[in-house]
Design a protein around this motif. Structure first.
Motif, short mmCIF file in Angstrom:
data_model
loop_
_atom_site.label_atom_id
_atom_site.label_comp_id
_atom_site.label_asym_id
_atom_site.label_seq_id
_atom_site.Cartn_x
_atom_site.Cartn_y
_atom_site.Cartn_z
N ASP A 75 -3.12 -7.23 8.75
CA ASP A 75 -4.28 -7.80 8.05
C ASP A 75 -3.85 -8.73 6.91
N THR A 101 -9.11 2.99 -3.01
CA THR A 101 -10.12 2.94 -1.96
C THR A 101 -10.95 4.23 -1.84
N ARG A 102 -10.44 5.33 -2.44
CA ARG A 102 -11.18 6.59 -2.23
C ARG A 102 -11.48 7.33 -3.52
N THR A 126 -2.46 -1.07 -3.37
CA THR A 126 -3.68 -0.33 -3.01
C THR A 126 -3.30 1.06 -2.52
N CYS A 127 -3.99 2.07 -3.08
CA CYS A 127 -3.77 3.45 -2.66
C CYS A 127 -5.11 4.13 -2.48
N ARG A 128 -5.05 5.36 -1.98
CA ARG A 128 -6.29 6.12 -1.82
C ARG A 128 -6.74 6.71 -3.17
N ARG A 155 -9.86 -2.40 -0.70
CA ARG A 155 -8.56 -2.83 -0.16
C ARG A 155 -8.21 -4.20 -0.69
N THR A 187 -6.81 -6.54 0.77
CA THR A 187 -7.13 -7.58 1.75
C THR A 187 -8.59 -8.04 1.60
N THR A 228 0.87 -1.18 0.00
CA THR A 228 0.00 0.00 0.00
C THR A 228 0.91 1.23 0.00
N ALA A 274 -1.01 -1.65 10.22
CA ALA A 274 -2.35 -2.26 10.15
C ALA A 274 -2.46 -3.13 8.90
N MET A 275 -1.93 -2.63 7.79
CA MET A 275 -1.98 -3.39 6.54
C MET A 275 -1.16 -4.68 6.65
N SER A 312 1.67 -0.17 5.87
CA SER A 312 1.53 0.32 7.24
C SER A 312 1.39 -0.87 8.18
P1 A2P Z 1 -8.48 3.04 3.09
O1 A2P Z 1 -8.64 4.24 2.22
O2 A2P Z 1 -9.68 2.15 3.09
O3 A2P Z 1 -7.98 3.36 4.48
P2 A2P Z 1 -2.73 4.80 4.34
O4 A2P Z 1 -2.34 6.05 3.61
O5 A2P Z 1 -3.70 5.01 5.45
O6 A2P Z 1 -1.54 3.98 4.74
O7 A2P Z 1 -3.49 3.93 3.28
C1 A2P Z 1 -2.98 3.62 2.02
C2 A2P Z 1 -3.90 2.64 1.35
O8 A2P Z 1 -3.90 1.43 2.10
C3 A2P Z 1 -5.35 3.12 1.34
O9 A2P Z 1 -5.93 2.76 0.10
C4 A2P Z 1 -5.97 2.39 2.51
O10 A2P Z 1 -7.35 2.12 2.37
C5 A2P Z 1 -5.22 1.09 2.48
N1 A2P Z 1 -5.19 0.44 3.79
C6 A2P Z 1 -5.12 1.06 4.98
N2 A2P Z 1 -5.13 0.16 5.98
C7 A2P Z 1 -5.20 -1.05 5.40
C8 A2P Z 1 -5.27 -2.38 5.90
N3 A2P Z 1 -5.26 -2.62 7.21
N4 A2P Z 1 -5.33 -3.39 5.00
C9 A2P Z 1 -5.35 -3.13 3.68
N5 A2P Z 1 -5.32 -1.91 3.15
C10 A2P Z 1 -5.24 -0.87 3.99
#
Ligand code: A2P
Length: 271
Positions: free
Chosen positions: A242, A196-197, A159-161, A205, A207, A131, A238-239, A236
């Motif tokens: 998960d 995601t946005r 995956t990005c915003r 996401r 995941t 991400t 959290a990513m 991150s």
């Molecule tokens: P989301 O927009 O749903 O939070 P960040 O800038 O917060 O690190 O996020 C970067 C990208 O990773 C965003 O698209 C975000 O989705 C996604 N993301 C954030 N947390 C998780 C996670 N726990 N598992 C998978 N993707 C994630």
């Protein structure tokens, strides 16, 4: 207190700490208000494995701030490339984002990291889950011929915003076709990027797309199987957690340099 002598760099004005290379910026490309990449010269003595990270800093203080950065260029490249976020108050990136060609970047001499081919058992398919700027180490790995020797197929999931944040990865995959070493092998690599946005052909996401099975049907591959699939994760905290849980649910096991297994994890640089 370190007893090694400090070299004085006349142009910089601050001493260069021992144990670091002072490299020169050769290229800077900004993607947005929050993302950019830059390239620096490489000392011929500097060796690393594709996927590793180094500590970098700037010669702007007596005791410069160093942060971990994944190297985005492959180990054979004559220069070193980094991909970075810009944080307005970030102790390093607030200055780093103003880099210009000719500026000096400090780089500690010892690279390290677990996102390396050596930490994975051989397999058929390599998944690289990222991400944001977590894609940087994979930019190195997918340009390394060794990766193509070890795996038949490679999939980068990013995956990005917003779509702007996908530009680095999309350019990378496009340019790969003309890469002198892996260009001909690049059809074995697929980019699966999701947002995601913003609207995009693939939303959500990675995941969630993995859990629902949509990722596998979109790609036309079977679900992850410990007999054939290997994975690397960078994002991150959290990513990482998960994605790790998702991979473990498919039966994959976390490995390390000292004990290769079926997946490995690294936290992306965040500040
Ligand atoms: P989301 O927009 O749903 O939070 P960040 O800038 O917060 O690190 O996020 C970067 C990208 O990773 C965003 O698209 C975000 O989705 C996604 N993301 C954030 N947390 C998780 C996670 N726990 N598992 C998978 N993707 C994630």
């Amino acid at each position: 207190m370190d007893a090694a002598p400090m070299l004085q760099d006349a142009e910089i004005g601050f001493p260069i700490p021992p144990g670091v290379y002072a490299e020169t910026v050769t290229e800077v490309q900004h993607y947005s208000d929050s993302l950019f990449r830059f390239r620096v010269t490489r000392d011929p003595a500097f060796r690393f494995r594709s996927g590793e990270f180094v500590m970098i800093g700037l010669p702007n203080a007596d005791r410069p701030v160093f942060r971990a950065y994944s190297i985005a260029s492959p180990s054979w490249d004559e220069q070193i490339e980094f991909y970075s976020i810009k944080v307005p108050d970030g102790p390093l990136t607030r200055y780093l984002q103003r880099l210009r060609v000719g500026d000096t970047v400090l780089m500690r001499r010892k690279p390290t990291g677990t996102l390396v081919n050596d930490a994975l058992l051989p397999g058929k398919r390599l998944w690289m889950f990222a991400t944001g700027t977590g894609i940087a180490p994979f930019a190195s790995i997918i340009r390394d011929p060794e990766t193509y020797e070890k795996f038949d197929e490679m999939i980068v999931c990013h995956t990005c915003r917003t779509s702007q944040e996908l530009t680095f990865g999309r350019n990378l995959l496009n340019d790969l076709k003309n890469d002198p070493l892996v260009g001909e092998l690049s059809p074995r690599l697929t980019l699966y990027d999701t947002l995601t946005r913003e609207d995009w052909p693939r939303v959500g996401r990675q995941t969630d797309l993995m859990a629902s099975g949509k990722m596998f049907s979109d790609l036309g591959v079977p679900p992850i199987d410990p007999d054939t699939d290997r994975a690397m994760i960078c994002g991150s905290m959290a990513m990482l957690n998960d994605t790790k849980a998702a991979l473990e649910s498919f039966g994959l096991e976390e490995g390390a340099n000292s004990r290769p297994a079926t997946f490995v994890v690294e936290k992306a640089f965040v500040g």
